[in-house]
Scaffold this active site. Structure first.
Site, PDB file in Angstrom:
ATOM      1  N   HIS A  17       0.814   5.122   1.033  1.00 49.71           N
ATOM      2  CA  HIS A  17       0.134   6.162   1.806  1.00 49.71           C
ATOM      3  C   HIS A  17       0.242   7.480   1.041  1.00 49.71           C
ATOM      4  CE1 HIS A  17       0.227   3.992   5.823  1.00 49.71           C
ATOM      5  NE2 HIS A  17       1.206   3.354   5.211  1.00 49.71           N
ATOM      6  N   HIS A  28       0.844  -1.202   0.000  1.00 46.81           N
ATOM      7  CA  HIS A  28       0.000   0.000   0.000  1.00 46.81           C
ATOM      8  C   HIS A  28       0.872   1.242   0.000  1.00 46.81           C
ATOM      9  CE1 HIS A  28       0.557  -1.440   4.132  1.00 46.81           C
ATOM     10  NE2 HIS A  28       0.588  -0.176   4.504  1.00 46.81           N
TER      11      HIS A  28
HETATM   12  P1  AMP Z   1       1.750   0.161   7.407  1.00 41.61           P
HETATM   13  O1  AMP Z   1       1.607  -1.316   7.104  1.00 41.61           O
HETATM   14  O2  AMP Z   1       2.740   0.429   8.492  1.00 41.61           O
HETATM   15  O3  AMP Z   1       2.015   0.994   6.213  1.00 41.61           O
HETATM   16  O4  AMP Z   1       0.376   0.669   8.027  1.00 41.61           O
HETATM   17  C1  AMP Z   1      -0.887   0.171   7.705  1.00 41.61           C
HETATM   18  C2  AMP Z   1      -1.835   1.309   7.688  1.00 41.61           C
HETATM   19  O5  AMP Z   1      -3.128   0.783   7.484  1.00 41.61           O
HETATM   20  C3  AMP Z   1      -1.889   2.151   8.973  1.00 41.61           C
HETATM   21  O6  AMP Z   1      -1.712   3.512   8.633  1.00 41.61           O
HETATM   22  C4  AMP Z   1      -3.266   1.863   9.543  1.00 41.61           C
HETATM   23  O7  AMP Z   1      -3.822   2.980  10.171  1.00 41.61           O
HETATM   24  C5  AMP Z   1      -4.049   1.465   8.296  1.00 41.61           C
HETATM   25  N1  AMP Z   1      -5.153   0.543   8.522  1.00 41.61           N
HETATM   26  C6  AMP Z   1      -5.149  -0.596   9.234  1.00 41.61           C
HETATM   27  N2  AMP Z   1      -6.344  -1.203   9.164  1.00 41.61           N
HETATM   28  C7  AMP Z   1      -7.120  -0.429   8.367  1.00 41.61           C
HETATM   29  C8  AMP Z   1      -8.470  -0.520   7.896  1.00 41.61           C
HETATM   30  N3  AMP Z   1      -9.273  -1.532   8.255  1.00 41.61           N
HETATM   31  N4  AMP Z   1      -8.947   0.475   7.091  1.00 41.61           N
HETATM   32  C9  AMP Z   1      -8.144   1.510   6.749  1.00 41.61           C
HETATM   33  N5  AMP Z   1      -6.872   1.645   7.156  1.00 41.61           N
HETATM   34  C10 AMP Z   1      -6.362   0.687   7.950  1.00 41.61           C
END
Ligand code: AMP
Length: 141
Positions: free
Chosen positions: A105, A103
């Site tokens: 951001h 993903h």
């Molecule tokens: P990272 O893997 O460190 O890039 O972070 C995962 C991101 O996904 C974090 O910013 C979380 O806040 C976000 N996140 C986790 N679960 C969900 C969800 N169900 N819907 C939207 N965002 C999510």
């Protein structure tokens, strides 16, 4: 890097098994609001292809994903009146990755405004729903 886990939370979102605040979708890409945003409008752009992280995606799919990021980011900035945007992307648990579906951001930035810490504070659900509707409109134009 670990093998792709079909039960990761973003795979479940892609299959429609759990809800999300969707803002954009095309044949290969899906985008939704981060539920623990670092700033207002913090969103995640993901490939529909199964990839754990940046090392695990076909280069052509990665190019398509980044083209969507490039298309949506300025529209996000314009819709929110931001001063710019930041891209963040984590690879591996040791680097801070917590969800093992690739993903990107996109984090809107306002001059002088500090970012909230990564993945800590849950946003208000009604505010996210309202924002998602606004952004859907901005991205469809
Ligand atoms: P990272 O893997 O460190 O890039 O972070 C995962 C991101 O996904 C974090 O910013 C979380 O806040 C976000 N996140 C986790 N679960 C969900 C969800 N169900 N819907 C939207 N965002 C999510």
């Amino acid at each position: 890097m670990a093998a792709y886990d079909d039960d990761n939370i973003f795979a479940k979102i892609l299959r429609g098994e759990i809800p999300c605040f969707k803002v954009y979708e095309d044949d290969d890409t899906f985008a939704f609001l981060d539920i623990m945003p670092r700033s207002n409008g913090h969103m995640l752009v993901i490939p529909k292809a199964k990839a754990t992280d940046l090392t695990d995606i076909d280069p052509a799919d990665l190019a398509g994903l980044m083209a969507v990021v490039q298309k949506l980011a300025p529209k996000l900035v314009a819709a929110l009146g931001a001063d710019g945007f930041m891209i963040q992307q984590f690879n591996g648990a040791g680097a801070g990755q917590t969800v093992f579906h690739l993903h990107i951001h996109i984090i809107p930035r306002w001059e002088g405004e500090s970012l909230k810490p990564h993945g800590t504070t849950m946003a208000d659900k009604d505010a996210l729903a309202e924002l998602a509707e606004k952004l859907k409109g901005a991205f469809s134009g």
